[in-house]
Design a protein around this motif. Structure first.
Motif, PDB file in Angstrom:
ATOM      1  N   ASN A   1     -12.299 -36.137  41.406  1.00  0.00           N
ATOM      2  CA  ASN A   1     -10.923 -36.623  41.528  1.00  0.00           C
ATOM      3  C   ASN A   1      -9.992 -35.426  41.416  1.00  0.00           C
ATOM      4  OD1 ASN A   1     -10.603 -39.913  39.917  1.00  0.00           O
ATOM      5  ND2 ASN A   1     -11.931 -39.298  41.575  1.00  0.00           N
ATOM      6  N   VAL A   2      -8.909 -35.460  42.186  1.00  0.00           N
ATOM      7  CA  VAL A   2      -7.889 -34.411  42.175  1.00  0.00           C
ATOM      8  C   VAL A   2      -6.547 -35.088  41.881  1.00  0.00           C
ATOM      9  CG1 VAL A   2      -6.742 -32.630  43.537  1.00  0.00           C
ATOM     10  CG2 VAL A   2      -9.189 -33.073  43.874  1.00  0.00           C
ATOM     11  N   PHE A   3      -5.763 -34.517  40.949  1.00  0.00           N
ATOM     12  CA  PHE A   3      -4.476 -35.106  40.603  1.00  0.00           C
ATOM     13  C   PHE A   3      -3.529 -34.034  40.085  1.00  0.00           C
ATOM     14  CE2 PHE A   3      -7.021 -35.192  36.796  1.00  0.00           C
ATOM     15  CZ  PHE A   3      -6.147 -34.983  35.743  1.00  0.00           C
ATOM     16  N   THR A   4      -2.238 -34.369  40.077  1.00  0.00           N
ATOM     17  CA  THR A   4      -1.218 -33.482  39.530  1.00  0.00           C
ATOM     18  C   THR A   4      -1.147 -33.702  38.028  1.00  0.00           C
ATOM     19  OG1 THR A   4       0.046 -33.604  41.577  1.00  0.00           O
ATOM     20  CG2 THR A   4       1.217 -32.817  39.632  1.00  0.00           C
ATOM     21  N   TRP A   5      -1.281 -32.622  37.269  1.00  0.00           N
ATOM     22  CA  TRP A   5      -1.267 -32.679  35.805  1.00  0.00           C
ATOM     23  C   TRP A   5       0.144 -32.929  35.301  1.00  0.00           C
ATOM     24  CZ3 TRP A   5      -5.362 -32.708  32.578  1.00  0.00           C
ATOM     25  CH2 TRP A   5      -5.088 -32.570  31.223  1.00  0.00           C
ATOM     26  N   PRO A   6       0.360 -33.818  34.342  1.00  0.00           N
ATOM     27  CA  PRO A   6      -0.663 -34.505  33.573  1.00  0.00           C
ATOM     28  C   PRO A   6      -1.171 -35.779  34.222  1.00  0.00           C
ATOM     29  CG  PRO A   6       1.463 -34.916  32.550  1.00  0.00           C
ATOM     30  CD  PRO A   6       1.692 -33.987  33.725  1.00  0.00           C
ATOM     31  N   GLY A   7      -0.430 -36.435  35.032  1.00  0.00           N
ATOM     32  CA  GLY A   7      -0.917 -37.630  35.712  1.00  0.00           C
ATOM     33  C   GLY A   7      -0.986 -38.840  34.787  1.00  0.00           C
ATOM     34  N   PHE A   8      -0.867 -40.013  35.388  1.00  0.00           N
ATOM     35  CA  PHE A   8      -0.830 -41.235  34.596  1.00  0.00           C
ATOM     36  C   PHE A   8      -2.222 -41.745  34.219  1.00  0.00           C
ATOM     37  CE2 PHE A   8      -0.675 -42.420  39.054  1.00  0.00           C
ATOM     38  CZ  PHE A   8      -1.647 -43.394  39.149  1.00  0.00           C
ATOM     39  N   ASP A   9      -3.286 -41.149  34.739  1.00  0.00           N
ATOM     40  CA  ASP A   9      -4.642 -41.617  34.444  1.00  0.00           C
ATOM     41  C   ASP A   9      -5.250 -40.980  33.192  1.00  0.00           C
ATOM     42  OD1 ASP A   9      -4.920 -43.502  36.496  1.00  0.00           O
ATOM     43  OD2 ASP A   9      -5.401 -41.939  37.946  1.00  0.00           O
ATOM     44  N   LEU A  10      -4.539 -40.042  32.563  1.00  0.00           N
ATOM     45  CA  LEU A  10      -5.028 -39.507  31.292  1.00  0.00           C
ATOM     46  C   LEU A  10      -4.989 -40.626  30.253  1.00  0.00           C
ATOM     47  CD1 LEU A  10      -3.284 -36.032  31.116  1.00  0.00           C
ATOM     48  CD2 LEU A  10      -5.672 -36.506  31.644  1.00  0.00           C
ATOM     49  N   GLN A  11      -6.012 -40.679  29.428  1.00  0.00           N
ATOM     50  CA  GLN A  11      -6.143 -41.746  28.441  1.00  0.00           C
ATOM     51  C   GLN A  11      -6.403 -41.149  27.064  1.00  0.00           C
ATOM     52  OE1 GLN A  11      -5.750 -45.032  29.380  1.00  0.00           O
ATOM     53  NE2 GLN A  11      -5.210 -44.121  31.359  1.00  0.00           N
ATOM     54  N   PRO A  12      -6.137 -41.905  26.010  1.00  0.00           N
ATOM     55  CA  PRO A  12      -6.477 -41.421  24.672  1.00  0.00           C
ATOM     56  C   PRO A  12      -7.993 -41.422  24.472  1.00  0.00           C
ATOM     57  CG  PRO A  12      -5.088 -43.400  24.554  1.00  0.00           C
ATOM     58  CD  PRO A  12      -5.401 -43.154  25.983  1.00  0.00           C
ATOM     59  N   VAL A  13      -8.472 -40.440  23.743  1.00  0.00           N
ATOM     60  CA  VAL A  13      -9.889 -40.383  23.383  1.00  0.00           C
ATOM     61  C   VAL A  13     -10.178 -41.540  22.426  1.00  0.00           C
ATOM     62  CG1 VAL A  13     -11.622 -39.031  22.131  1.00  0.00           C
ATOM     63  CG2 VAL A  13     -10.058 -37.887  23.720  1.00  0.00           C
ATOM     64  N   PRO A  14     -11.230 -42.309  22.654  1.00  0.00           N
ATOM     65  CA  PRO A  14     -11.562 -43.362  21.705  1.00  0.00           C
ATOM     66  C   PRO A  14     -11.729 -42.770  20.292  1.00  0.00           C
ATOM     67  CG  PRO A  14     -12.898 -43.573  23.665  1.00  0.00           C
ATOM     68  CD  PRO A  14     -12.153 -42.265  23.776  1.00  0.00           C
ATOM     69  N   GLN A  15     -11.257 -43.441  19.322  1.00  0.00           N
ATOM     70  CA  GLN A  15     -11.295 -43.034  17.909  1.00  0.00           C
ATOM     71  C   GLN A  15     -10.346 -41.879  17.586  1.00  0.00           C
ATOM     72  OE1 GLN A  15     -12.960 -45.246  16.217  1.00  0.00           O
ATOM     73  NE2 GLN A  15     -13.762 -46.076  18.123  1.00  0.00           N
ATOM     74  N   ARG A  16      -9.655 -41.315  18.608  1.00  0.00           N
ATOM     75  CA  ARG A  16      -8.663 -40.260  18.377  1.00  0.00           C
ATOM     76  C   ARG A  16      -7.490 -40.475  19.337  1.00  0.00           C
ATOM     77  NH1 ARG A  16     -11.544 -34.622  18.714  1.00  0.00           N
ATOM     78  NH2 ARG A  16     -11.486 -35.394  20.808  1.00  0.00           N
ATOM     79  N   PRO A  17      -6.728 -41.534  19.146  1.00  0.00           N
ATOM     80  CA  PRO A  17      -5.685 -41.881  20.116  1.00  0.00           C
ATOM     81  C   PRO A  17      -4.535 -40.887  20.209  1.00  0.00           C
ATOM     82  CG  PRO A  17      -5.536 -43.271  18.174  1.00  0.00           C
ATOM     83  CD  PRO A  17      -6.795 -42.448  18.026  1.00  0.00           C
ATOM     84  N   GLU A  18      -4.519 -39.875  19.355  1.00  0.00           N
ATOM     85  CA  GLU A  18      -3.433 -38.895  19.403  1.00  0.00           C
ATOM     86  C   GLU A  18      -3.625 -37.849  20.499  1.00  0.00           C
ATOM     87  OE1 GLU A  18      -6.631 -37.114  16.820  1.00  0.00           O
ATOM     88  OE2 GLU A  18      -5.754 -39.105  17.024  1.00  0.00           O
ATOM     89  N   THR A  19      -4.781 -37.852  21.187  1.00  0.00           N
ATOM     90  CA  THR A  19      -5.055 -36.828  22.189  1.00  0.00           C
ATOM     91  C   THR A  19      -5.904 -37.377  23.331  1.00  0.00           C
ATOM     92  OG1 THR A  19      -5.891 -34.583  22.551  1.00  0.00           O
ATOM     93  CG2 THR A  19      -7.127 -35.955  21.008  1.00  0.00           C
ATOM     94  N   CYS A  20      -5.832 -36.712  24.478  1.00  0.00           N
ATOM     95  CA  CYS A  20      -6.699 -37.036  25.616  1.00  0.00           C
ATOM     96  C   CYS A  20      -7.856 -36.037  25.716  1.00  0.00           C
ATOM     97  CB  CYS A  20      -5.893 -37.030  26.915  1.00  0.00           C
ATOM     98  SG  CYS A  20      -5.220 -35.418  27.363  1.00  0.00           S
ATOM     99  N   LEU A  21      -7.922 -35.090  24.797  1.00  0.00           N
ATOM    100  CA  LEU A  21      -8.894 -33.992  24.856  1.00  0.00           C
ATOM    101  C   LEU A  21     -10.055 -34.216  23.890  1.00  0.00           C
ATOM    102  CD1 LEU A  21      -9.606 -31.116  25.901  1.00  0.00           C
ATOM    103  CD2 LEU A  21      -8.229 -30.236  24.010  1.00  0.00           C
ATOM    104  N   TYR A  22     -11.277 -34.291  24.465  1.00  0.00           N
ATOM    105  CA  TYR A  22     -12.481 -34.322  23.637  1.00  0.00           C
ATOM    106  C   TYR A  22     -12.765 -32.935  23.080  1.00  0.00           C
ATOM    107  CZ  TYR A  22     -13.916 -38.952  25.368  1.00  0.00           C
ATOM    108  OH  TYR A  22     -13.990 -40.297  25.655  1.00  0.00           O
ATOM    109  N   GLY A  23     -12.619 -31.919  23.943  1.00  0.00           N
ATOM    110  CA  GLY A  23     -12.884 -30.544  23.555  1.00  0.00           C
ATOM    111  C   GLY A  23     -13.453 -29.765  24.722  1.00  0.00           C
ATOM    112  N   PRO A  24     -13.818 -28.488  24.477  1.00  0.00           N
ATOM    113  CA  PRO A  24     -14.314 -27.633  25.554  1.00  0.00           C
ATOM    114  C   PRO A  24     -15.834 -27.671  25.691  1.00  0.00           C
ATOM    115  CG  PRO A  24     -13.911 -26.310  23.621  1.00  0.00           C
ATOM    116  CD  PRO A  24     -13.508 -27.715  23.258  1.00  0.00           C
ATOM    117  N   LEU A  25     -16.279 -27.470  26.920  1.00  0.00           N
ATOM    118  CA  LEU A  25     -17.702 -27.254  27.187  1.00  0.00           C
ATOM    119  C   LEU A  25     -18.016 -25.779  26.967  1.00  0.00           C
ATOM    120  CD1 LEU A  25     -18.030 -29.253  30.533  1.00  0.00           C
ATOM    121  CD2 LEU A  25     -18.870 -29.959  28.274  1.00  0.00           C
TER     122      LEU A  25
END
Length: 143
Positions: free
Chosen positions: A93-117
């Motif tokens: 998928n390609v989108f313009t950041w931040p885009g409306f499809d970003l979602q909160p991480v389950p159990q951490r609703p303050e962020t959309c970021l799980y972390g880095p690979l």
């Protein structure tokens, strides 16, 4: 919800639309899932970023060459479950950041970021993308 700057290798929560769903007319993801950012490039004079993400799924890939398995320790560090998971590299998928499809991480609703690979896994993913899309312009500076 905190929305950090996108970086290649970050895993985000995203409402992903699969290729077959899009072909059937669906324009919104039916399920929020972790996705790996595989490319983030400035595209306009306003500095808006165009981001490309690859979905992470428990479903074993139909084509093993079009997927990279996520290491168990990496899944644990990201807070993902212990089941096997793959980054699918031939359905992006390609989108313009931040885009409306970003979602909160389950159990951490303050962020959309799980972390880095880890860097080694990012390189494997990008090499697999290059095999699937030989004309893709991925360079080390995008990592």
């Amino acid at each position: 919800m905190e929305i950090p700057a996108p970086k290649v290798g970050h895993v985000i929560a995203y409402a992903y639309v699969w290729r077959q769903e899009y072909a059937a007319g669906q324009r919104e993801g039916a399920k929020n899932r972790p996705c790996a950012i595989v490319l983030a490039t400035a595209r306009d004079n306003g500095g808006r970023l165009i981001v490309t993400v690859a979905p992470i799924t428990h479903t074993p890939p139909s084509d093993p060459a079009a997927a990279v398995e996520i290491w168990p320790l990496t899944k644990k560090r990201l807070g993902l479950d212990g089941n096997r998971s793959w980054v699918i590299v031939d359905d992006l998928n390609v989108f313009t950041w931040p885009g409306f499809d970003l979602q909160p991480v389950p159990q951490r609703p303050e962020t959309c970021l799980y972390g880095p690979l880890p860097g080694g896994l990012i390189r494997q993913i990008r090499a697999a993308i290059a095999r699937c899309y030989p004309s893709a312009a991925l360079s080390d500076r995008d990592v």
